[in-house]
Design an enzyme around this catalytic site. Structure first.
Site, PDB file in Angstrom:
ATOM      1  N   ARG A 106       4.071  -8.423  -3.409  1.00  0.00           N
ATOM      2  CA  ARG A 106       3.083  -7.589  -2.855  1.00  0.00           C
ATOM      3  C   ARG A 106       1.657  -7.351  -3.656  1.00  0.00           C
ATOM      4  O   ARG A 106       2.068  -6.737  -4.946  1.00  0.00           O
ATOM      5  CB  ARG A 106       3.600  -6.131  -2.754  1.00  0.00           C
ATOM      6  N   HIS A 133       0.472  -9.042   6.469  1.00  0.00           N
ATOM      7  CA  HIS A 133       1.458  -8.192   6.382  1.00  0.00           C
ATOM      8  C   HIS A 133       2.625  -9.049   7.099  1.00  0.00           C
ATOM      9  O   HIS A 133       3.303  -8.289   8.162  1.00  0.00           O
ATOM     10  CB  HIS A 133       1.692  -6.807   6.781  1.00  0.00           C
ATOM     11  N   GLN A 136       6.582  -7.541   7.663  1.00  0.00           N
ATOM     12  CA  GLN A 136       6.413  -6.422   8.729  1.00  0.00           C
ATOM     13  C   GLN A 136       6.230  -7.127  10.250  1.00  0.00           C
ATOM     14  O   GLN A 136       7.005  -6.541  10.963  1.00  0.00           O
ATOM     15  CB  GLN A 136       5.245  -5.549   8.364  1.00  0.00           C
ATOM     16  N   ASP A 227      -1.598   1.833  12.708  1.00  0.00           N
ATOM     17  CA  ASP A 227      -1.470   1.989  11.108  1.00  0.00           C
ATOM     18  C   ASP A 227      -2.362   2.740  10.676  1.00  0.00           C
ATOM     19  O   ASP A 227      -3.393   2.983  11.194  1.00  0.00           O
ATOM     20  CB  ASP A 227      -1.458   0.372  10.704  1.00  0.00           C
ATOM     21  N   CYS A 267       4.111   0.636  11.362  1.00  0.00           N
ATOM     22  CA  CYS A 267       4.710   0.006  10.422  1.00  0.00           C
ATOM     23  C   CYS A 267       5.143   1.199   9.328  1.00  0.00           C
ATOM     24  O   CYS A 267       5.952   0.855   8.500  1.00  0.00           O
ATOM     25  CB  CYS A 267       4.105  -0.949   9.653  1.00  0.00           C
ATOM     26  N   ARG A 295      13.243  -4.035   9.237  1.00  0.00           N
ATOM     27  CA  ARG A 295      12.730  -4.820   8.328  1.00  0.00           C
ATOM     28  C   ARG A 295      13.857  -5.260   7.452  1.00  0.00           C
ATOM     29  O   ARG A 295      13.853  -6.569   6.861  1.00  0.00           O
ATOM     30  CB  ARG A 295      12.052  -3.859   7.084  1.00  0.00           C
TER      31      ARG A 295
HETATM   32  N1   CP Z   1       5.698  -0.806   6.333  1.00  0.00           N
HETATM   33  C1   CP Z   1       5.751  -0.924   4.940  1.00  0.00           C
HETATM   34  O1   CP Z   1       5.508  -2.125   4.271  1.00  0.00           O
HETATM   35  O2   CP Z   1       6.116   0.024   3.963  1.00  0.00           O
HETATM   36  P1   CP Z   1       6.156   0.201   2.583  1.00  0.00           P
HETATM   37  O3   CP Z   1       4.589   0.241   1.986  1.00  0.00           O
HETATM   38  O4   CP Z   1       6.998   1.153   2.019  1.00  0.00           O
HETATM   39  O5   CP Z   1       6.687  -1.060   1.778  1.00  0.00           O
HETATM   40  N1  NVA Z   2      -2.205  -1.358   6.327  1.00  0.00           N
HETATM   41  C1  NVA Z   2      -1.174  -0.764   5.275  1.00  0.00           C
HETATM   42  C2  NVA Z   2       0.219  -1.043   5.620  1.00  0.00           C
HETATM   43  C3  NVA Z   2       1.165  -0.433   4.760  1.00  0.00           C
HETATM   44  C4  NVA Z   2       2.520  -0.833   5.017  1.00  0.00           C
HETATM   45  C5  NVA Z   2      -1.738  -0.948   3.853  1.00  0.00           C
HETATM   46  O1  NVA Z   2      -2.099  -2.308   3.338  1.00  0.00           O
HETATM   47  O2  NVA Z   2      -1.803  -0.276   2.874  1.00  0.00           O
END
Ligand code: CP
Ligand code: NVA
Length: 308
Positions: A106, A133, A136, A227, A267, A295
């Site tokens: 990530r 993502h 997700q 989101d 999400c 997930r």
């Molecule tokens: N939805 C999601 O990816 O959550 P986190 O940021 O908690 O991993």
């Molecule tokens: N769009 C958000 C998703 C978090 C799971 C981010 O990138 O922070």
């Protein structure tokens, strides 16, 4: 279906059949877990998990998934790795590949993940970048399939910031034959290149649209999705985004314009009172916690499928 050795960087890297294979595998693994049937398909395998951004769901579900599969997950925050002190991604990729059977990352730049995948000899899984993502979105497709018994022909309306989540839903929805309409204000719309790619993946490119008006987007929608307005890395823009996206909230009034049996997804983490009201989030049409649970099952499917 053999996906061993494949990277999981965006859903567009896969065919519709391959995504169905992953969704079916996820469902099978979910049933096995609920029935208490062991599914240690990755005994003795290891997964490095690099996190340059915070996470609750992705970290814990990947870690639990790897453990349930009989393997060993390693959580590596940016402070733990020499990457944080400037070691090149190409070197990190080649070194980690000598120790582990898969790498989940990530981070901010999507190019960094592509570079990691280029230099790694083990599968690389994108656990979120500024642009996509996909893990997700796979869990989201699983959730929609479970609740609606189909994917093709359904309409998903995404309301809000045209971010990484919007991008992955555009690609995933298009690939699976869904209609995807994104409603975002000027300046916050999804990338034109991603929309073009989604149109090309869709059976009917006309079913992939970006509009300004949330009410227009949710007409006849089976799934409403939103989101956060300010993603990780955009904290300094939070106030300006709050203003720009104020009309892009999933609330009871907007929900009235969708199909009666529409489901509401997010999400998470959610900001109640911003992109979604507490009433809708906690209401009967919300499936956000089924979505969060999925997930785990979706990640198990990805890991079991790609790790050799
Ligand atoms: N939805 C999601 O990816 O959550 P986190 O940021 O908690 O991993
Ligand atoms: N769009 C958000 C998703 C978090 C799971 C981010 O990138 O922070």
């Amino acid at each position: 279906m053999d996906l061993k050795g494949r990277d999981f960087l965006t859903l567009a890297d896969f065919s519709q059949d391959e995504i169905w294979y992953l969704l079916q595998l996820a469902r099978d693994l979910k049933e096995k877990q609920k029935a208490g049937i062991p599914h240690e398909y990755l005994k003795g395998k290891t997964l490095a998990m690099i996190f340059q951004k915070a996470s609750t769901r992705t970290r814990v579900s990947f870690e639990a998934a790897m453990y349930h599969l009989g393997g060993f997950p390693m959580f590596l925050s940016k402070n733990d790795l020499q990457m944080g002190r400037g070691e090149p991604i190409e070197d990190t990729a080649r070194v980690l590949s000598r120790y582990v059977d898969g790498i989940m990352i990530r981070t901010y730049s999507h190019k960094e993940v592509e570079d990691l995948a280029r230099y790694a000899s083990v599968p690389v899984i994108n656990g979120l970048t500024d642009d996509y993502h996909p893990t997700q979105a796979l869990a989201d497709l699983l959730t929609i399939w479970e609740h609606k018994s189909a994917l093709a022909g359904l309409k998903l309306a995404y309301i809000g910031d045209g971010n990484n989540m919007a991008h992955s839903l555009l690609l995933g929805g298009a690939l699976m034959g869904m209609e995807v309409v994104v409603a975002s204000p000027e300046g916050y719309q999804p990338s034109a290149a991603v929309v073009k790619r989604a149109k090309a993946l869709a059976v009917d490119g006309e079913k992939i649209k970006v509009v300004i008006d949330p009410k227009e987007a949710v007409q006849e929608a089976d799934v409403l999705y939103t989101d956060v307005w300010a993603s990780m890395g955009q904290e300094e823009e939070a106030a300006i985004r709050k203003k720009a996206l104020a009309q892009y909230q999933i609330n009871q009034e907007l929900l009235k314009h969708a199909k009666k049996d529409a489901i509401v997804m997010h999400c998470l983490p959610a900001h109640r009172g911003e992109e979604i009201t507490a009433e809708v989030m906690e209401g009967p049409q919300s499936v956000v916690f089924d979505e969060a649970e999925n997930r785990l099952h979706a990640h198990k499917a990805i890991l079991a499928a790609v790790i050799k």
